[in-house]
Design an enzyme around this catalytic site. Structure first.
Site, short mmCIF file in Angstrom:
data_model
loop_
_atom_site.label_atom_id
_atom_site.label_comp_id
_atom_site.label_asym_id
_atom_site.label_seq_id
_atom_site.Cartn_x
_atom_site.Cartn_y
_atom_site.Cartn_z
N SER A 141 66.59 -43.08 56.77
CA SER A 141 65.98 -41.86 56.26
C SER A 141 64.68 -42.22 55.57
O SER A 141 64.49 -43.37 55.14
CB SER A 141 66.94 -41.19 55.26
OG SER A 141 66.28 -40.16 54.54
N TYR A 154 72.63 -40.10 47.99
CA TYR A 154 72.09 -40.27 49.34
C TYR A 154 71.10 -41.43 49.39
O TYR A 154 71.15 -42.26 50.32
CB TYR A 154 71.40 -38.97 49.78
CG TYR A 154 70.96 -38.97 51.22
CD1 TYR A 154 71.89 -38.89 52.25
CD2 TYR A 154 69.61 -39.04 51.54
CE1 TYR A 154 71.48 -38.87 53.57
CE2 TYR A 154 69.19 -39.02 52.86
CZ TYR A 154 70.13 -38.94 53.88
OH TYR A 154 69.74 -38.93 55.19
#
Length: 272
Positions: A141, A154
């Site tokens: 990501s 996250y």
């Protein structure tokens, strides 16, 4: 014709990677938790690409459960042959300020995003080493590159995936196994739609600068980088600049993010 196994292959980036791999002429296995979505994805692949003689399979599994995932991948390999390319796209995100994210929510993001990636790699890596060939693509990501307000869990999970990929690359290379990691920005997926409603306003102010890509764009960029043998793959200029120059830019970006966050907080207080 290669056998590509994709975790999280029924939706979002994973589904786009399945279509893009099939378009290249590969056999494709998709793995995900929801059987109905898996069946629909397999049927769509068969309908569009099956006439070319390619084969497609689907196996339900929770990537966070090492035993179940290992069994699913073994079944995939019995059906379509050894895994030539593994793509780990399964992931979840539950944004929220650290104190509002429960321990269960925090741990589940680590379990799925990090351990789910590790579990998938562990299931195919010995075979790849023995055959002295194979490709592993991990979907990271943009938040593997910079910590953002509201994404403590996250970011922790995706930073860890990036570290895992970096270390495994060094171990795998002498055996002819290539390891790559893709760093997508915000991507138009069903998960993003659900996630956005949970983002704190401070996170919106920060993440908006990272750009937006479609799942198909990310998939094309990821596969192009993978087949060129690149380790780090950055879809879009913003991610490329952050990935290549982040260590230099972060001391300047952090104060910029801090100012944007303070502005949001002042604006929200003023409207109370």
């Amino acid at each position: 014709m290669a056998h590509v196994i994709i975790t999280g292959g029924s939706s979002g980036i994973g589904a786009a990677l399945a279509r893009a791999s099939a378009a290249r002429g590969d056999d494709v296995t998709v793995i995900a938790r929801t059987e109905a979505a898996l069946a629909a994805q397999r049927e769509a692949l068969v309908s569009e690409f099956g006439k070319h003689g390619q084969r497609f399979a689907a196996q339900p599994a929770d990537v966070g459960d090492a035993a179940t995932l290992g069994s699913a991948i073994q079944q995939c390999e019995r059906e379509l042959g050894p895994c030539d390319t593994l793509i780990t796209s399964a992931g979840i995100v539950i944004p929220g300020r650290f104190e509002s994210v429960t321990s269960e929510e925090f741990e589940n993001q680590i379990r799925i995003n990090l351990l789910g990636t590790v579990n998938a790699v562990r299931a195919v890596y010995p075979g790849m080493k023995a055959r002295r060939r194979g490709q592993i693509l991990m979907v990271g990501s943009g938040l593997s590159l910079i910590g953002v307000y509201g994404y403590t869990a996250y970011c922790a999970s995706k930073y860890a995936v990036a570290g895992f990929a970096e270390a495994l690359r060094a171990e795998a290379r002498p055996y002819g196994v290539t390891v790559s990691i893709c760093f997508p920005p915000d991507t138009e997926t069903p998960q993003l739609l659900a996630e956005r409603s949970l983002r704190p306003p401070e996170a919106h102010a920060a993440i908006g600068a990272g750009g937006m890509r479609s799942a198909d764009e990310v998939a094309r960029a990821a596969l192009a980088g993978l087949h060129r043998g690149r380790f780090a793959i950055y879809p879009g200029l913003q991610m490329k600049m952050l990935g290549m120059f982040g260590s230099v830019a972060l001391p300047f970006l952090r104060p910029w993010f801090d100012r944007r966050i303070l502005l949001v907080k002042r604006t929200s207080k003023g409207s109370d």
